[in-house]
Design a protein around this motif. Sequence first.
Motif, short mmCIF file in Angstrom:
data_model
loop_
_atom_site.label_atom_id
_atom_site.label_comp_id
_atom_site.label_asym_id
_atom_site.label_seq_id
_atom_site.Cartn_x
_atom_site.Cartn_y
_atom_site.Cartn_z
N SER A 1 6.60 0.66 -1.55
CA SER A 1 6.25 1.80 -2.37
C SER A 1 5.36 1.32 -3.50
N GLY A 2 4.66 2.23 -4.10
CA GLY A 2 3.83 1.89 -5.24
C GLY A 2 2.38 1.66 -4.86
N ARG A 3 1.59 1.54 -5.89
CA ARG A 3 0.17 1.34 -5.70
C ARG A 3 -0.12 -0.07 -5.19
N PRO A 4 -1.04 -0.22 -4.24
CA PRO A 4 -1.37 -1.56 -3.76
C PRO A 4 -2.09 -2.37 -4.83
N LYS A 5 -1.96 -3.68 -4.76
CA LYS A 5 -2.58 -4.57 -5.72
C LYS A 5 -4.10 -4.52 -5.58
#
Length: 173
Positions: free
Chosen positions: A55-59
Amino acid sequence: MQRLFEIDRHRALGLLQAGLPISEVYLRMNVNRTTIFRFRQRLHETYTVSDRPGSGRPKRTTQRQRRNLVRNHMNNRFLSASASLRQIRERNNERISANIVRRRLSTSCLRARRPYICPILAQRHRHQHTLWAQEHAAWDGIQWRSVVFSDESRFCIDHADGRVRVWRRSGER
């Protein structure tokens, strides 16, 4: 659930496909029983041993870019984050910020610290320090009240101080 590496997941898959019970698999792999149980359960749901998408924004940077960034700072410890950012933009035309560079260095246990500067004391200086200490060893509290000691601390509130920083791990000089 204990995290299994890719090679351990394939090993567990082979043991389960060989018909071994969960109790035998977790003992052979030296992991918790629920780890193997949940691994088998997820295997039946997804039909794959690879990780689910996080989950979350990719780096914004890849692992390779992070390693290159850390290598650059290990080769040139006095390189600032903004100078490193300029190099990255010239090479890769990446749209990242200096804060991203600082965070990547921080996750690699590199911190921006003041460089260690050792005061150079000649034999003459040491001798003078010893003489001064011996002369003032017998002073009482009244005489010491007239002496002001200063630690020469710097405080910078609203702008960059221009001080050079060195990127190093804790315990390094």
